[in-house]
Scaffold this active site. Structure first.
Site, short mmCIF file in Angstrom:
data_model
loop_
_atom_site.label_atom_id
_atom_site.label_comp_id
_atom_site.label_asym_id
_atom_site.label_seq_id
_atom_site.Cartn_x
_atom_site.Cartn_y
_atom_site.Cartn_z
N VAL A 1 7.12 26.21 -4.78
CA VAL A 1 7.20 26.41 -3.04
C VAL A 1 6.77 27.88 -2.98
CG1 VAL A 1 9.29 27.55 -2.34
CG2 VAL A 1 9.71 25.32 -3.51
N LYS A 24 9.41 21.55 0.14
CA LYS A 24 9.74 22.94 -0.07
C LYS A 24 11.28 22.92 -0.27
CE LYS A 24 4.83 23.95 -0.37
NZ LYS A 24 3.88 24.59 0.52
N GLY A 40 -9.73 25.35 1.93
CA GLY A 40 -8.38 24.96 0.63
C GLY A 40 -7.24 25.30 0.58
N GLY A 60 -3.14 28.49 -1.81
CA GLY A 60 -5.04 28.58 -2.53
C GLY A 60 -4.84 29.28 -4.35
N THR A 77 -8.59 22.87 -8.43
CA THR A 77 -8.66 24.39 -7.37
C THR A 77 -7.47 25.07 -8.93
OG1 THR A 77 -8.76 23.80 -5.63
CG2 THR A 77 -8.12 25.76 -5.14
N VAL A 78 -6.55 24.78 -8.40
CA VAL A 78 -5.24 25.95 -9.05
C VAL A 78 -4.60 25.52 -10.63
CG1 VAL A 78 -2.20 26.25 -9.30
CG2 VAL A 78 -3.42 25.16 -7.40
N GLU A 95 8.24 28.07 -10.18
CA GLU A 95 8.45 29.20 -9.46
C GLU A 95 6.89 28.73 -8.44
OE1 GLU A 95 9.58 32.49 -8.81
OE2 GLU A 95 8.78 31.81 -7.83
N LYS A 101 6.01 20.38 -5.94
CA LYS A 101 6.84 20.31 -5.59
C LYS A 101 7.25 18.85 -4.69
CE LYS A 101 3.62 20.74 -2.17
NZ LYS A 101 1.81 21.89 -1.83
N1 HSE Z 1 -0.42 22.67 1.12
C1 HSE Z 1 0.39 23.31 1.95
C2 HSE Z 1 0.21 24.95 2.14
C3 HSE Z 1 0.29 24.44 0.11
O1 HSE Z 1 -0.53 24.52 3.65
O2 HSE Z 1 1.38 25.30 2.32
C4 HSE Z 1 0.61 23.98 -1.03
O3 HSE Z 1 2.04 23.91 -0.89
#
Ligand code: HSE
Length: 467
Positions: free
Chosen positions: A133, A206, A188, A337, A14-15, A130, A106
């Site tokens: 977190v 984080k 997602g 996301g 995805t990312v 960046e 993370k």
């Molecule tokens: N799964 C994490 C969240 C997103 O729901 O915040 C990625 O760090």
């Protein structure tokens, strides 16, 4: 062009797809901001046959990690595999091969930050993170650069979008926990293993990174006390609402440092530096609180409806930072996301192209032995008000037994809610008690005794209050 910054993406889920999209669709804008072109040279994937977004240039795809890392036309490796297995090898090998690294991982930084940053220093290369977190929220830059004149005195943050999405859906749409989690997965936001989202582990990873930047402490994620959102019953959300509060999963860092005005930062609770050994949980080390101490934990907290953090809804993240010079600052935005995370990854790539990241990285000395003198304290020392929900027999003397135990631990009651039950009921009925400030250690000890009462029908449910 000779001054082009060559990039290899390792991992294209995805990312990764989002990063490729930004680099390809906005190449001109990015080149302008970076002062030179950024070129996507290679994309390493596990499965060449997997259907992919049309934006992904097929000719860049390969399964050969080593070829990408050692390609002389690649100066930056973007690690987007996740986890602490292959991802760690990729990052260490890329650094050794003289490449800069950008990562959104993370868990890897929280678990192996010391080793990775030392390898980067040895290789005179830079690690940018960046996106690791709070997704698209520029909190790493805010703490590392914009607030560099400050000593952070406290952090209070919503760092897991999935949990925040679930709590918002339960409170606002009366969704069950299971239905809300399924929706978060569909959208997602959740990790591959959503347990990491809802049990507080993702937020703890984080928080460990933010604590390193803010206090120089290398807290291992498993050392950060955490309580997830799985124990929150819709009944707690209703009681909290009745009392004027919203439940949020917060990652918090509390220090004993006061601002020059003598303020503690938030909540007025801070760390109990006077707490005797007897006030601590038996497992806590018996020593006085250090002058520069920080306590870290992840837990559901009741926030007043009017608090800024209480109003952060859905998958959004927010970080409230207290600095001794600036005071209170708030950073809020999409914490998960595809495109928000890609936004942060590409910002790191631009910083590397400009040369800013290399300077900041060298100056920050993250995970080095040169700490800032902070020690990590047990969360038992954090002072807080507490929400306590019990299921008790509706009989004479039950309330007296409970309030006696709280009094024994010097815990004062601020308010109490018991809804009227039918005359012949006898229980069990829910009883909610809100306390005045008490050290967590003392409160937990009272809970152990309350749970042992025969008239208490189920283990006590309790959360900190954010005021
Ligand atoms: N799964 C994490 C969240 C997103 O729901 O915040 C990625 O760090």
């Amino acid at each position: 062009m000779s001054d082009t910054l060559g990039i290899a993406l390792v991992g294209c889920g995805t990312v990764g797809t989002g990063v490729a999209r930004v680099l390809l669709a906005h190449a001109e804008r990015i080149a302008q901001r970076a002062g030179r072109p950024l070129a996507l040279r290679r994309i390493v994937v596990q499965n060449l046959n997997k259907p992919r977004d049309a934006i992904i240039p097929r000719e860049l795809l390969s399964t050969d990690i080593a070829a990408a890392i050692h390609d002389p036309a690649v100066q930056v490796v973007v690690e987007l595999i996740g986890g602490t297995g292959i991802a760690k090898t990729v990052v260490l090998e890329a650094l050794t091969a003289g490449k800069h690294v950008v990562t959104a991982n993370k868990a890897l930084l929280a678990d192996c930050g010391g080793e990775i940053f030392e390898a980067a220093r040895q290789a005179e290369r830079t690690v940018c993170f960046e996106a690791a977190v709070a997704g698209g929220v520029p909190i790493i830059r805010a703490l590392g650069e914009s607030l560099a004149a400050n000593q952070v005195t406290a952090i209070q943050a919503i760092l897991n979008g999935t949990s925040n999405f679930i709590l918002t859906a339960m409170a606002e749409r009366n969704l069950s926990y299971t239905a809300a989690l399924a929706e978060a997965q569909q959208l997602g936001y959740a990790e591959a293993d959503p347990t990491l989202d809802v049990d507080g582990s993702d937020a703890a990873h984080k928080l460990a990174i933010l604590a390193q930047i803010s206090f120089g402490v290398a807290a291992k994620p498993h050392e950060i006390a955490r309580q997830g959102i799985e124990t929150i019953d819709p009944m707690d959300i209703r009681f909290a609402h009745e009392l004027g509060y919203t439940i949020k999963l917060l990652a918090e860092a509390w220090t004993s440092t006061r601002t020059p005005n003598g303020e503690r930062g938030m909540r007025g609770g801070g760390l109990d530096t006077t707490l005797s050994n007897s006030g601590l949980h038996p497992a806590a080390p018996h020593r006085p609180t250090a002058e520069k101490a920080v306590a870290l934990h992840v837990a559901p907290v009741l926030l007043r409806h009017t608090d800024l953090l209480a109003q952060v809804r859905g998958a959004y993240n927010a970080v409230l930072v207290y600095g001794d010079i600036v005071g209170e600052t708030l950073y809020q935005g999409p914490g998960a996301g595809q495109m928000p995370t890609a936004s942060s990854v590409v910002a790191d790539l631009i910083d590397l192209a400009v040369g800013r990241a290399q300077r900041t990285f060298a100056a920050a000395k993250l995970w080095s032995r040169e700490g800032r003198g902070f020690t990590v304290e047990p969360p038992e020392r954090v002072r807080s008000r507490f929400y306590l929900r019990l299921l008790v027999a509706d009989k004479p003397g039950v309330l007296a037994d409970i309030t006696r135990i709280l009094a024994d631990e010097q815990i004062s009651i601020s308010s109490l809610v018991q809804h009227e039950a039918a005359e012949d009921n006898g229980g069990p009925v829910p009883l909610v008690i809100v306390t005045h400030y008490a050290a967590t250690g003392r409160f937990r000890r009272a809970i152990e005794r309350i749970n042992a009462l025969r008239t208490v029908a189920a283990p006590a449910v309790f959360f900190s209050m954010g005021d």
